[in-house]
Design an enzyme around this catalytic site. Structure first.
Site, PDB file in Angstrom:
ATOM      1  N   CYS A   2       0.826  -1.207   0.000  1.00  0.00           N
ATOM      2  CA  CYS A   2       0.000   0.000   0.000  1.00  0.00           C
ATOM      3  C   CYS A   2       0.860   1.257   0.000  1.00  0.00           C
ATOM      4  O   CYS A   2       1.986   1.253   0.508  1.00  0.00           O
ATOM      5  CB  CYS A   2      -0.857   0.043   1.253  1.00  0.00           C
ATOM      6  SG  CYS A   2      -1.821  -1.418   1.565  1.00  0.00           S
ATOM      7  N   ARG A  27       5.158   0.328  -6.086  1.00  0.00           N
ATOM      8  CA  ARG A  27       5.200  -0.456  -4.849  1.00  0.00           C
ATOM      9  C   ARG A  27       4.298  -1.690  -4.931  1.00  0.00           C
ATOM     10  O   ARG A  27       4.469  -2.621  -4.165  1.00  0.00           O
ATOM     11  CB  ARG A  27       4.733   0.419  -3.673  1.00  0.00           C
ATOM     12  CG  ARG A  27       5.634   1.574  -3.392  1.00  0.00           C
ATOM     13  CD  ARG A  27       4.971   2.566  -2.442  1.00  0.00           C
ATOM     14  NE  ARG A  27       4.711   1.989  -1.145  1.00  0.00           N
ATOM     15  CZ  ARG A  27       5.554   2.021  -0.127  1.00  0.00           C
ATOM     16  NH1 ARG A  27       6.718   2.599  -0.269  1.00  0.00           N
ATOM     17  NH2 ARG A  27       5.233   1.493   1.030  1.00  0.00           N
ATOM     18  N   TRP A  75      -3.029  -2.628  -1.366  1.00  0.00           N
ATOM     19  CA  TRP A  75      -2.607  -3.987  -1.705  1.00  0.00           C
ATOM     20  C   TRP A  75      -3.337  -4.861  -0.694  1.00  0.00           C
ATOM     21  O   TRP A  75      -3.001  -4.857   0.491  1.00  0.00           O
ATOM     22  CB  TRP A  75      -1.099  -4.093  -1.565  1.00  0.00           C
ATOM     23  CG  TRP A  75      -0.499  -5.357  -2.080  1.00  0.00           C
ATOM     24  CD1 TRP A  75      -0.119  -5.612  -3.368  1.00  0.00           C
ATOM     25  CD2 TRP A  75      -0.182  -6.539  -1.323  1.00  0.00           C
ATOM     26  NE1 TRP A  75       0.407  -6.884  -3.455  1.00  0.00           N
ATOM     27  CE2 TRP A  75       0.381  -7.479  -2.226  1.00  0.00           C
ATOM     28  CE3 TRP A  75      -0.316  -6.918   0.005  1.00  0.00           C
ATOM     29  CZ2 TRP A  75       0.810  -8.738  -1.837  1.00  0.00           C
ATOM     30  CZ3 TRP A  75       0.105  -8.181   0.404  1.00  0.00           C
ATOM     31  CH2 TRP A  75       0.670  -9.068  -0.522  1.00  0.00           C
ATOM     32  N   ASN A 101      -1.730   2.024   5.941  1.00  0.00           N
ATOM     33  CA  ASN A 101      -0.870   0.922   5.484  1.00  0.00           C
ATOM     34  C   ASN A 101      -0.561   0.065   6.694  1.00  0.00           C
ATOM     35  O   ASN A 101      -0.359   0.607   7.787  1.00  0.00           O
ATOM     36  CB  ASN A 101       0.477   1.435   4.965  1.00  0.00           C
ATOM     37  CG  ASN A 101       0.353   2.209   3.690  1.00  0.00           C
ATOM     38  OD1 ASN A 101      -0.735   2.325   3.134  1.00  0.00           O
ATOM     39  ND2 ASN A 101       1.465   2.740   3.234  1.00  0.00           N
ATOM     40  N   GLY A 102      -0.438  -1.242   6.483  1.00  0.00           N
ATOM     41  CA  GLY A 102      -0.107  -2.125   7.602  1.00  0.00           C
ATOM     42  C   GLY A 102      -1.305  -2.978   7.970  1.00  0.00           C
ATOM     43  O   GLY A 102      -2.283  -3.064   7.220  1.00  0.00           O
ATOM     44  N   GLU A 482      18.520 -16.799  -7.821  1.00  0.00           N
ATOM     45  CA  GLU A 482      18.093 -15.470  -8.242  1.00  0.00           C
ATOM     46  C   GLU A 482      17.554 -15.501  -9.684  1.00  0.00           C
ATOM     47  O   GLU A 482      16.554 -14.850  -9.990  1.00  0.00           O
ATOM     48  CB  GLU A 482      19.268 -14.482  -8.096  1.00  0.00           C
ATOM     49  CG  GLU A 482      19.001 -13.052  -8.514  1.00  0.00           C
ATOM     50  CD  GLU A 482      17.847 -12.366  -7.783  1.00  0.00           C
ATOM     51  OE1 GLU A 482      17.324 -12.911  -6.799  1.00  0.00           O
ATOM     52  OE2 GLU A 482      17.446 -11.293  -8.247  1.00  0.00           O
ATOM     53  N   LYS A 486      13.764 -14.355 -10.649  1.00  0.00           N
ATOM     54  CA  LYS A 486      13.472 -13.290 -11.621  1.00  0.00           C
ATOM     55  C   LYS A 486      12.461 -13.765 -12.651  1.00  0.00           C
ATOM     56  O   LYS A 486      11.519 -13.063 -12.982  1.00  0.00           O
ATOM     57  CB  LYS A 486      14.741 -12.828 -12.370  1.00  0.00           C
ATOM     58  CG  LYS A 486      15.736 -12.006 -11.598  1.00  0.00           C
ATOM     59  CD  LYS A 486      15.317 -10.579 -11.359  1.00  0.00           C
ATOM     60  CE  LYS A 486      14.505 -10.417 -10.128  1.00  0.00           C
ATOM     61  NZ  LYS A 486      15.086 -10.342  -8.841  1.00  0.00           N
ATOM     62  N   GLU A 489       8.933 -14.147 -11.111  1.00  0.00           N
ATOM     63  CA  GLU A 489       8.302 -12.892 -10.696  1.00  0.00           C
ATOM     64  C   GLU A 489       7.589 -12.182 -11.825  1.00  0.00           C
ATOM     65  O   GLU A 489       6.497 -11.668 -11.647  1.00  0.00           O
ATOM     66  CB  GLU A 489       9.375 -11.932 -10.151  1.00  0.00           C
ATOM     67  CG  GLU A 489       9.811 -12.192  -8.744  1.00  0.00           C
ATOM     68  CD  GLU A 489      10.890 -11.219  -8.302  1.00  0.00           C
ATOM     69  OE1 GLU A 489      10.744 -10.648  -7.228  1.00  0.00           O
ATOM     70  OE2 GLU A 489      11.881 -11.028  -9.034  1.00  0.00           O
ATOM     71  N   HIS A 505      18.922 -35.473  -6.592  1.00  0.00           N
ATOM     72  CA  HIS A 505      18.132 -35.891  -5.430  1.00  0.00           C
ATOM     73  C   HIS A 505      16.651 -35.575  -5.612  1.00  0.00           C
ATOM     74  O   HIS A 505      15.938 -35.380  -4.634  1.00  0.00           O
ATOM     75  CB  HIS A 505      18.696 -35.245  -4.168  1.00  0.00           C
ATOM     76  CG  HIS A 505      20.120 -35.629  -3.916  1.00  0.00           C
ATOM     77  ND1 HIS A 505      20.466 -36.861  -3.423  1.00  0.00           N
ATOM     78  CD2 HIS A 505      21.274 -34.977  -4.171  1.00  0.00           C
ATOM     79  CE1 HIS A 505      21.791 -36.942  -3.352  1.00  0.00           C
ATOM     80  NE2 HIS A 505      22.306 -35.795  -3.801  1.00  0.00           N
ATOM     81  N   LYS A 604       6.694  -4.110  -4.279  1.00  0.00           N
ATOM     82  CA  LYS A 604       8.112  -3.749  -4.226  1.00  0.00           C
ATOM     83  C   LYS A 604       8.639  -3.792  -2.798  1.00  0.00           C
ATOM     84  O   LYS A 604       9.725  -4.255  -2.530  1.00  0.00           O
ATOM     85  CB  LYS A 604       8.292  -2.345  -4.817  1.00  0.00           C
ATOM     86  CG  LYS A 604       9.720  -1.835  -4.801  1.00  0.00           C
ATOM     87  CD  LYS A 604      10.576  -2.610  -5.763  1.00  0.00           C
ATOM     88  CE  LYS A 604      12.030  -2.215  -5.712  1.00  0.00           C
ATOM     89  NZ  LYS A 604      12.874  -3.304  -6.267  1.00  0.00           N
TER      90      LYS A 604
HETATM   91  C1  G6P Z   1       9.859  -7.981  -2.263  1.00  0.00           C
HETATM   92  C2  G6P Z   1      10.418  -7.496  -3.584  1.00  0.00           C
HETATM   93  C3  G6P Z   1      11.722  -8.206  -3.876  1.00  0.00           C
HETATM   94  C4  G6P Z   1      12.707  -7.988  -2.735  1.00  0.00           C
HETATM   95  C5  G6P Z   1      12.112  -8.411  -1.390  1.00  0.00           C
HETATM   96  C6  G6P Z   1      12.964  -7.917  -0.240  1.00  0.00           C
HETATM   97  O1  G6P Z   1       9.481  -9.308  -2.386  1.00  0.00           O
HETATM   98  O2  G6P Z   1       9.488  -7.736  -4.621  1.00  0.00           O
HETATM   99  O3  G6P Z   1      12.274  -7.686  -5.069  1.00  0.00           O
HETATM  100  O4  G6P Z   1      13.857  -8.710  -2.984  1.00  0.00           O
HETATM  101  O5  G6P Z   1      10.814  -7.831  -1.211  1.00  0.00           O
HETATM  102  O6  G6P Z   1      12.924  -6.515  -0.250  1.00  0.00           O
HETATM  103  P1  G6P Z   1      14.027  -5.584   0.365  1.00  0.00           P
HETATM  104  O7  G6P Z   1      13.517  -4.188   0.135  1.00  0.00           O
HETATM  105  O8  G6P Z   1      14.125  -5.936   1.814  1.00  0.00           O
HETATM  106  O9  G6P Z   1      15.288  -5.846  -0.369  1.00  0.00           O
END
Ligand code: G6P
Length: 609
Positions: A2, A27, A75, A101-102, A482, A486, A489, A505, A604
């Site tokens: 949010c 965000r 959100w 928010n929260g 990673e 990616k 996502e 395994h 985000k």
């Molecule tokens: C969310 C974002 C990711 C990020 C993660 C941790 O899931 O979409 O891209 O890696 O949070 O966020 P931070 O701000 O703590 O790196």
């Protein structure tokens, strides 16, 4: 997650708030709403979907011409994505209007108490309970009512509140969820992050937990919910508007991938001295002795940041010989971890606001650990609560899928490992050599980026496949994780990352004819082992896409496709090998027609647990 924007000043608030919401779109959200104070109460509009939907609805509305207002991107947590559940929320009497928010964790108990007093609830949200509670406790002073309500609340909040009985007053508060106040002349802009503030003023301060700010057009008063006065620390925002604009790129993620050489030059600038074999990290100096004597490091984070932390483990053990563990912050915070003397807990976070990471840090601090942060967002909660830290300096990251922050985190962790290594066991010669290699990284990433069109073509060959595997060993095992993250996502393709040896395994059962299997097969200590794993995949019909070191002729005969990276010392190789994987994910998402910068369901900055 949010986003909140609030405005109080002498300009019409509507466009300014909508503009602010657009800056917060990155965000992640699923609906949006706005309330502007009017002579008779509030003008409120809400819309499911994009901020542009809200804008379209506002075009047909009358009113909304006041100069004080609050707005929100939601959100969904409590209650579905419906217009009714959109913020702002009001009490039944339309006296109090707020955005939040929260999560109010004890909202059910609050609702029961309020229902006994005649309140009726129209939404499924926890936020509506807070609006009603403030209205119930209101006795002629909004600030006092907000404080009284927040003293009853458990959970996390950033709120902005208006009240019909006090036109000209905006009250905001925070615990756990970020909120900043931009200080202009005769106006204040409140927002979840500086990107919604910087167009109006570059002077701002962040609210601390349990702080409440009461704003009028020409006055500001900050105190705690327990009425202790607080002097805000106004700072100069370093964010420039062009840093958060798209420029000539199609997407922020693309911009940020291509920005990496420039970003990492900034990460390194003034901090490495090859001639002397010295690393200068001002943010570590006050605790340097404790850090050098540390018996154990625990890296915590979530998502991409955790993957960077995993590489940090390899780096710290290799360069500084400090035993290191890595753990999801979300697990660390709840499992009553053993924190012995000499433990340093290092939070890795782009935003510096991830709820789980912040809470895990608190748990570690309570148990006596020295805390440090590897953080991008200057002045964020993690940056402010840690004993020591290294900023990434890669500039704001807007794309939800983290790219330049990852390479920034790995670069910062490399510098930290060298900084500690030199004070422990690392020879000056080795340190000089590593610094020299580190300084070549930005140019080498540029070379990888020059192959973007080829990487795009390779990606498009496989983009119709729904299952991919990513494998690597040693320093590049986290890179495999990673790469898979990616792809998941933003392209919504199912992908799994793993250490290459683990394939046998279980995951090997998944390999069928033509299955895309990405191997990080750069020249390194475990190269021959990776080659053996490649053969195992080929024997079962899988198609191997290899990320390999330039000049490697052997790999060409076993991989279907090869994406090249320049030669570099193995500990630094993830900084190069991750780049083709970022580009693959990007091009896969584009080919599948997805909105790269607004991926489905993702946020985000995850400020709720
Ligand atoms: C969310 C974002 C990711 C990020 C993660 C941790 O899931 O979409 O891209 O890696 O949070 O966020 P931070 O701000 O703590 O790196």
């Amino acid at each position: 997650m949010c986003g909140i924007v609030g405005y109080i000043g002498n300009l019409p608030a509507k466009n300014l708030l909508i503009e602010g919401l657009k800056r917060l779109e990155y965000r992640g959200y699923d609906s949006a709403g706005i309330a502007i104070a009017s002579s008779t109460g509030f003008d409120i509009e809400r819309a499911v979907g994009r901020v542009s939907n809200l804008e379209a609805k506002l075009d047909g509305d009358t009113g909304f011409d006041g100069t004080i207002g609050i707005a929100h991107t939601r959100w969904a947590t409590h209650g579905g994505v419906t217009e009714v559940n959109c913020h702002p929320h009001t009490d039944n009497g339309n006296k109090v209007c707020l955005v939040h928010n929260g999560i109010i964790e004890n909202y059910a108990a609050i609702k029961t108490w309020l229902a006994e007093r005649g309140h009726v609830f129209n939404t499924e949200t926890d936020t509506e309970a807070l609006a009603c509670l403030i209205a119930e406790l209101y006795d002629g002073d909004l600030e006092a009512a907000v404080k009284a309500a927040l003293r009853e609340v458990t959970g996390a909040y950033a709120i902005a509140v208006l009240c019909t009985e006090e036109p000209g007053v905006l009250v905001c508060a925070r615990k756990g969820s970020p909120l900043m106040v931009g200080v202009g002349s005769g106006e204040y802009v409140v927002a979840s992050d500086p990107s919604a503030i910087v167009a109006h003023t570059s002077r701002a301060f962040a609210l601390d937990d349990y702080n409440v700010v009461r704003l009028t057009q020409d006055s500001i008063r900050t105190s705690t919910i327990h009425n202790k006065a607080v002097t805000p620390k106004v700072m100069q925002l370093e964010l420039e508007l062009d840093q958060i604009e798209l420029g000539t790129f199609d997407h922020y993620m693309q911009k940020e991938i291509f920005e990496q050489p420039h970003a990492l030059r900034n990460t390194l600038r003034g901090r490495v001295d090859r001639d002397e074999g010295r690393i200068v990290l001002g943010g570590l100096l006050s605790c340097a002795k404790e850090l050098v004597r540390a018996r154990k490091f625990v890296m915590i984070g979530q998502g991409t940041a955790l993957h960077a932390g995993m590489i940090g483990e390899y780096l710290l053990e290799d360069f500084a010989k400090i035993p290191t563990e890595v753990e999801f912050a979300s697990e660390f915070r709840y499992r009553n971890p053993i924190v012995e003397e000499g433990t340093v807990v290092c939070a890795v976070s782009q935003s510096g606001e991830t709820a789980d990471t912040l809470a895990a840090l608190g748990e570690a601090q309570d148990k006596g650990a020295l805390s440090m942060g590897i953080v991008n967002a200057v002045g964020s909660s993690i940056a402010r609560t840690t004993d020591a830290g290294v900023y990434l300096r890669v500039g704001p990251e807007i794309g939800v899928a983290s790219t330049k922050a990852f390479t920034g985190q790995v670069t910062a962790l490399t510098m930290m490992a060298l900084f500690l290594g030199r004070r422990r066991f690392l020879s000056v010669e080795k340190c000089k050599q590593m610094i020299g290699d580190l300084e070549t990284i930005p140019d080498k990433i540029e070379q990888v980026l020059q192959q973007a069109q080829q990487i795009k073509a390779v990606t498009e060959k496989y983009v119709h496949r729904e299952n991919w595997l990513f494998m690597g060993r040693g320093f590049n095992y986290p890179t495999a994780l990673e790469g898979a993250l990616k792809l998941k996502e933003i392209s919504y393709i199912h992908a799994e990352g793993m250490p290459a040896a683990e394939m046998k395994h279980g995951p090997i059962a998944l390999i069928t004819d033509g299955m895309p299997t990405v191997f990080i097969a750069n020249r390194g200590a475990q190269y021959t082992k990776v080659m053996a794993n490649i053969e195992e995949v080929r024997a079962r019909g899988g198609h191997v896409i290899a990320v390999a070191t330039e000049g490697d002729t052997e790999i060409e005969s076993v991989a279907e496709d090869v994406l090249w990276v320049p030669e570099v010392a193995e500990p630094l190789s993830p900084l190069l090998t991750v780049v083709p994987l970022q580009l693959m994910a990007y091009y896969a998402a584009v080919a599948r027609g997805h909105d790269v910068d607004k991926p489905r369901n993702l946020a985000k900055s995850v400020t709720v647990e």
